[in-house]
Design an enzyme around this catalytic site. Structure first.
Site, PDB file in Angstrom:
ATOM      1  N   VAL A  59       0.835  -1.198   0.000  1.00 29.72           N
ATOM      2  CA  VAL A  59       0.000   0.000   0.000  1.00 29.72           C
ATOM      3  C   VAL A  59       0.877   1.257   0.000  1.00 29.72           C
ATOM      4  O   VAL A  59       0.587   2.222  -0.701  1.00 29.72           O
ATOM      5  CB  VAL A  59      -0.998  -0.001   1.179  1.00 29.72           C
ATOM      6  CG1 VAL A  59      -1.803   1.289   1.216  1.00 29.72           C
ATOM      7  CG2 VAL A  59      -1.938  -1.203   1.075  1.00 29.72           C
ATOM      8  N   CYS A  60       1.970   1.231   0.747  1.00 25.61           N
ATOM      9  CA  CYS A  60       2.876   2.389   0.794  1.00 25.61           C
ATOM     10  C   CYS A  60       3.515   2.632  -0.571  1.00 25.61           C
ATOM     11  O   CYS A  60       3.649   3.775  -1.011  1.00 25.61           O
ATOM     12  CB  CYS A  60       3.952   2.176   1.850  1.00 25.61           C
ATOM     13  SG  CYS A  60       3.311   1.974   3.522  1.00 25.61           S
ATOM     14  N   ASP A  61       3.894   1.548  -1.233  1.00 27.63           N
ATOM     15  CA  ASP A  61       4.442   1.625  -2.581  1.00 27.63           C
ATOM     16  C   ASP A  61       3.424   2.278  -3.511  1.00 27.63           C
ATOM     17  O   ASP A  61       3.739   3.233  -4.231  1.00 27.63           O
ATOM     18  CB  ASP A  61       4.785   0.205  -3.040  1.00 27.63           C
ATOM     19  CG  ASP A  61       5.269   0.120  -4.477  1.00 27.63           C
ATOM     20  OD1 ASP A  61       4.468   0.387  -5.402  1.00 27.63           O
ATOM     21  OD2 ASP A  61       6.432  -0.251  -4.685  1.00 27.63           O
TER      22      ASP A  61
END
Length: 166
Positions: A59-61
Site C-alpha cells: 500500500v505504501c508503494d
C-alpha cells in the site's frame, strides 16, 4: 486523538492530532543523503505530505507512486513522502521505482515529524498512514489519519485540497 488500528489491533499514536485550521509545526527529517530537511524549507509553498509506515510494503508503494504520478498535474505544490524507513533504504527504493517527482524523507532518527503531527505509532516505531495539506501560510487545510493503517487514504480529497490551497 485519532483512533487508529494496525491489522485491526488498536495502536497508540504519540503526539497531538492536527486538524484543519491548526498551525503546522516545523519539523526535521532526513533526506536520502542524510541532510536535514525542515518544513520551513518549503515556506511560502503549498505542501502535500504523504505519510507511509514503510516504503517497502504494497500500500505504501502504491501511495507513493500515486502521488509521484499526480505531481505532474499539481504544478507548484511540493509533495513530501515521509516514513520511518532508513534513508539508505528509501534511496534504493526510489531508484528502483523511478520516483523523481516527490521528495521521500526519513523520520527514522528521532520521529520528530511523527510526534509533532501525531502519527508516531508507539508500539511499532513506525508512522501511521496519513495525509496533510499545508497552505503557503503554514496552516493545515486538510488532515486525514487513516483509521486502519493497512488501508489506502482518500487520494482524491487530498489532491483536491492541495489544488484549492494557496
Amino acid at each position: 486523538m485519532a483512533q487508529v488500528t494496525f491489522k485491526e489491533k488498536p495502536v497508540t499514536l504519540i503526539g497531538n492530532e492536527l486538524t484543519p485550521g491548526s498551525k503546522a509545526p516545523d519539523f526535521t527529517v532526513l533526506a536520502n543523503d542524510l541532510s536535514e530537511v525542515n518544513l520551513s524549507d518549503y515556506k511560502g509553498k503549498v505542501r502535500l505530505i504523504s505519510v507511509v509506515p514503510s516504503i517497502d510494503t504494497g500500500v505504501c508503494d502504491q501511495q507513493t507512486r500515486k502521488f509521484n504520478e499526480e505531481a505532474a498535474n499539481l504544478g507548484n505544490i511540493e509533495i513530501l513522502t515521509i516514513s520511518a524507513d532508513l534513508p539508505f533504504a528509501q534511496k534504493r527504493w526510489c531508484a528502483a521505482a523511478g520516483i523523481d517527482n516527490v521528495q521521500v524523507l526519513s523520520d527514522h532518527r528521532d520521529l520528530d515529524f511523527g510526534k509533532k503531527f501525531g502519527v508516531a505509532i508507539e508500539e511499532l516505531r513506525l508512522l501511521s498512514r496519513s495525509i496533510f495539506v499545508i497552505d503557503s501560510s503554514d496552516t493545515v487545510v486538510y488532515a486525514e489519519y487513516v483509521s486502519e493503517v493497512t488501508n489506502h487514504p482518500n487520494y482524491e480529497a487530498a489532491i483536491e485540497a492541495a489544488k484549492s490551497a494557496n
